[in-house]
Design a protein around this motif. Structure first.
Motif, mmCIF file in Angstrom:
data_model
loop_
_atom_site.group_PDB
_atom_site.id
_atom_site.type_symbol
_atom_site.label_atom_id
_atom_site.label_comp_id
_atom_site.label_asym_id
_atom_site.label_seq_id
_atom_site.Cartn_x
_atom_site.Cartn_y
_atom_site.Cartn_z
ATOM 1 N N SER A 96 84.682 26.679 22.269
ATOM 2 C CA SER A 96 85.582 25.769 21.972
ATOM 3 C C SER A 96 86.928 25.384 22.124
ATOM 4 C CB SER A 96 86.007 25.447 20.521
ATOM 5 O OG SER A 96 84.379 25.045 19.626
ATOM 6 N N LYS A 97 87.439 26.792 22.930
ATOM 7 C CA LYS A 97 88.809 27.119 23.367
ATOM 8 C C LYS A 97 88.792 26.670 24.762
ATOM 9 C CE LYS A 97 92.719 30.254 24.168
ATOM 10 N NZ LYS A 97 93.213 30.748 25.108
ATOM 11 N N ALA A 98 86.848 27.282 25.458
ATOM 12 C CA ALA A 98 86.589 26.931 26.944
ATOM 13 C C ALA A 98 86.461 25.907 27.543
ATOM 14 C CB ALA A 98 85.826 27.755 27.728
ATOM 15 N N VAL A 99 86.326 24.970 26.336
ATOM 16 C CA VAL A 99 85.461 23.380 26.807
ATOM 17 C C VAL A 99 86.976 22.370 26.173
ATOM 18 C CG1 VAL A 99 84.608 21.276 24.908
ATOM 19 C CG2 VAL A 99 83.555 23.056 25.579
ATOM 20 N N TRP A 100 87.821 22.925 25.602
ATOM 21 C CA TRP A 100 88.897 22.446 25.697
ATOM 22 C C TRP A 100 90.240 22.512 26.280
ATOM 23 C CZ3 TRP A 100 91.218 18.079 23.301
ATOM 24 C CH2 TRP A 100 93.079 18.021 24.099
ATOM 25 N N GLU A 101 89.957 23.308 26.897
ATOM 26 C CA GLU A 101 90.947 23.809 28.362
ATOM 27 C C GLU A 101 90.006 22.937 29.647
ATOM 28 O OE1 GLU A 101 91.578 27.877 28.413
ATOM 29 O OE2 GLU A 101 93.277 28.051 26.920
ATOM 30 N N SER A 102 88.660 22.719 29.435
ATOM 31 C CA SER A 102 88.169 22.219 30.539
ATOM 32 C C SER A 102 88.943 20.720 30.469
ATOM 33 C CB SER A 102 87.071 22.631 31.090
ATOM 34 O OG SER A 102 86.046 21.729 29.969
ATOM 35 N N SER A 103 88.562 19.855 29.330
ATOM 36 C CA SER A 103 88.800 19.132 29.432
ATOM 37 C C SER A 103 89.360 18.567 30.387
ATOM 38 C CB SER A 103 88.892 18.606 27.549
ATOM 39 O OG SER A 103 90.388 18.563 27.125
ATOM 40 N N ASN A 104 89.372 17.097 29.988
ATOM 41 C CA ASN A 104 90.097 15.812 31.125
ATOM 42 C C ASN A 104 90.230 14.099 29.968
ATOM 43 O OD1 ASN A 104 90.442 14.097 33.094
ATOM 44 N ND2 ASN A 104 88.977 13.565 34.045
ATOM 45 N N GLU A 105 92.204 14.123 30.592
ATOM 46 C CA GLU A 105 92.261 12.887 29.425
ATOM 47 C C GLU A 105 91.368 13.221 27.821
ATOM 48 O OE1 GLU A 105 92.897 9.854 31.449
ATOM 49 O OE2 GLU A 105 94.379 10.552 32.623
ATOM 50 N N GLY A 106 90.892 14.739 27.187
ATOM 51 C CA GLY A 106 90.419 14.442 25.660
ATOM 52 C C GLY A 106 89.180 14.156 25.698
ATOM 53 N N PHE A 107 89.105 13.702 27.362
ATOM 54 C CA PHE A 107 86.948 14.143 27.544
ATOM 55 C C PHE A 107 86.609 15.142 27.581
ATOM 56 C CE2 PHE A 107 88.152 9.747 28.022
ATOM 57 C CZ PHE A 107 87.166 8.749 27.548
ATOM 58 N N LEU A 108 85.585 16.236 26.753
ATOM 59 C CA LEU A 108 85.097 17.124 26.539
ATOM 60 C C LEU A 108 83.354 17.341 27.572
ATOM 61 C CD1 LEU A 108 85.477 18.020 23.216
ATOM 62 C CD2 LEU A 108 86.979 18.467 25.031
ATOM 63 N N ASP A 109 83.546 17.935 28.805
ATOM 64 C CA ASP A 109 82.351 18.749 29.421
ATOM 65 C C ASP A 109 81.170 18.977 28.320
ATOM 66 O OD1 ASP A 109 81.199 19.485 31.800
ATOM 67 O OD2 ASP A 109 80.640 20.884 31.185
ATOM 68 N N LEU A 110 80.013 17.837 28.554
ATOM 69 C CA LEU A 110 78.952 17.828 28.294
ATOM 70 C C LEU A 110 77.982 19.077 28.151
ATOM 71 C CD1 LEU A 110 76.592 16.749 26.080
ATOM 72 C CD2 LEU A 110 75.310 16.692 28.517
ATOM 73 N N ASP A 111 77.920 19.436 29.690
ATOM 74 C CA ASP A 111 77.224 21.451 29.519
ATOM 75 C C ASP A 111 77.906 22.822 28.997
ATOM 76 O OD1 ASP A 111 75.139 20.037 31.225
ATOM 77 O OD2 ASP A 111 76.109 20.343 32.823
ATOM 78 N N GLN A 112 78.824 22.319 28.804
ATOM 79 C CA GLN A 112 79.597 23.986 28.054
ATOM 80 C C GLN A 112 79.603 23.608 26.407
ATOM 81 O OE1 GLN A 112 84.262 23.403 30.239
ATOM 82 N NE2 GLN A 112 83.963 25.495 30.212
ATOM 83 N N SER A 113 79.350 22.247 26.184
ATOM 84 C CA SER A 113 79.673 21.830 24.485
ATOM 85 C C SER A 113 78.669 22.222 24.152
ATOM 86 C CB SER A 113 80.016 20.154 24.121
ATOM 87 O OG SER A 113 81.734 20.505 25.428
ATOM 88 N N LEU A 114 77.931 22.089 25.527
ATOM 89 C CA LEU A 114 76.264 22.841 24.307
ATOM 90 C C LEU A 114 76.197 24.018 24.131
ATOM 91 C CD1 LEU A 114 73.867 20.032 26.593
ATOM 92 C CD2 LEU A 114 74.163 19.877 23.681
#
Length: 335
Positions: free
Chosen positions: A212-230
């Motif tokens: 979750s931390k990695a996904v949050w740190e790579s987020s773009n203006e609050g939008f989270l990345d799909l592949d990482q989120s999975l």
């Protein structure tokens, strides 16, 4: 003197409300339907907590965040928007909110689709929760039950101590819980310092924490990345932290509460607000057309443009099976 802590209201809006199909759809989940006194449950949730919090954070998903945005711009409040690419259950959703906060910030986490009355009791409970959160506890809110409800999980308590968390019971077990008198409905609302929650998550679910931390740190203006989120394990905050941490306290509260999770609870709510039923308890939702029921009792007729549902009120938990079946068929009727 210590600086005043920021209190943030975190609204979780990820649910699709499958037990309220066909009213609730992926494009218009139940928390955005304006059938409750002309306001949506989401808007009522924002209003209810606006005087308790300094900031608002909305954790939503790609399908619904624009619906939250509409309400928030109407209210002219700036808010923090976190948009999940895919649902990963509540542990991840809450972790994102905590990563987006200062470790000392106090978060009040609530679902976006609940009906709450007796506001003085509610405000007292939240204020008590904030005090305990200030002392480093993770607080859960237990509603003093009014009936042996089988649609909710329960918290077995002793004062503010949690003895155990229990799954949704069957009828017999629910009656036993009520008779014992120290069981509360698990409201799914929490209060804690962001840093305390993250420390506990890291201890008990390091995988959820790191990913979750990695996904949050790579987020773009609050939008989270799909592949990482999975890659984030899909697990509820109850399993991940609440049932394992030694820092949990419960605030027993007597506000009136419903998660409107089924047509039966929507029916009860609408009746309390004067929605018409016939002399045999039959109700129409979603249409003003004159409708007559003959030889039927306690039937709910749900009308929408593309699908209707006719159900026996007592069978309202079975709607989710219809939803699952349509999901298997990849049906347009869910959109």
């Amino acid at each position: 003197m210590s600086a005043k802590k920021t209190i943030t209201h975190v609204i979780l809006t990820g649910g699709v409300g499958s037990r309220l199909w066909p009213l609730s759809r992926k494009s218009q989940p139940k928390q955005y339907l304006e059938i409750f006194e002309g306001k949506s449950l989401f808007e009522m949730t924002v209003d209810r907590n606006s005087h308790l919090a300094d900031k608002v954070m909305v954790v939503g998903n790609v399908d619904n965040h624009h619906l939250s945005g509409k309400v928030m711009t109407k209210k002219l409040t700036s808010y923090i928007n976190i948009v999940e690419a895919t649902p990963r259950n509540t542990a991840a959703a809450i972790a994102f909110a905590a990563f987006a906060s200062d470790p000392e910030d106090i978060l009040i986490v609530t679902p976006s689709d609940h009906i709450i009355d007796l506001m003085d009791n509610y405000n007292n409970a939240i204020n008590e929760g904030i005090e305990k959160a200030n002392d480093g506890f993770i607080v859960t809110f237990g509603v003093i039950p009014t009936k042996p409800e089988t649609g909710y999980g329960y918290i077995e308590s002793k004062g503010d101590k949690v003895m155990s968390f229990r799954e949704k019971p069957n009828e017999t077990t629910a009656k036993e819980f009520i008779a014992r008198g120290n069981f509360l409905w698990n409201s799914g609302m929490f209060c804690f310092k962001a840093g305390v929650l993250l420390d506990e998550l890291k201890q008990f679910q390091p995988d959820v924490y790191e990913k979750s931390k990695a996904v949050w740190e790579s987020s773009n203006e609050g939008f989270l990345d799909l592949d990482q989120s999975l890659e984030i394990p899909s697990i509820s905050i109850d399993y991940a932290v609440m049932e394992r941490s030694k820092k949990i306290k419960v605030v027993p509260a007597s506000f009136s509460w419903s998660d409107l999770g089924s047509f039966e609870s929507v029916y009860d709510y609408l009746i309390s607000k004067g929605h018409p039923i016939d002399q045999n308890g039959n109700m129409v939702i979603g249409s003003d057309k004159h409708t007559t029921f003959i030889g039927l009792k306690n039937i709910i007729f749900v009308y929408t443009d593309s699908a209707n549902l006719i159900l026996q009120k007592e069978n309202s938990q079975d709607v989710k099976d219809v939803y699952s079946e349509l999901e298997k068929q990849n049906s347009e009727l869910l959109n």
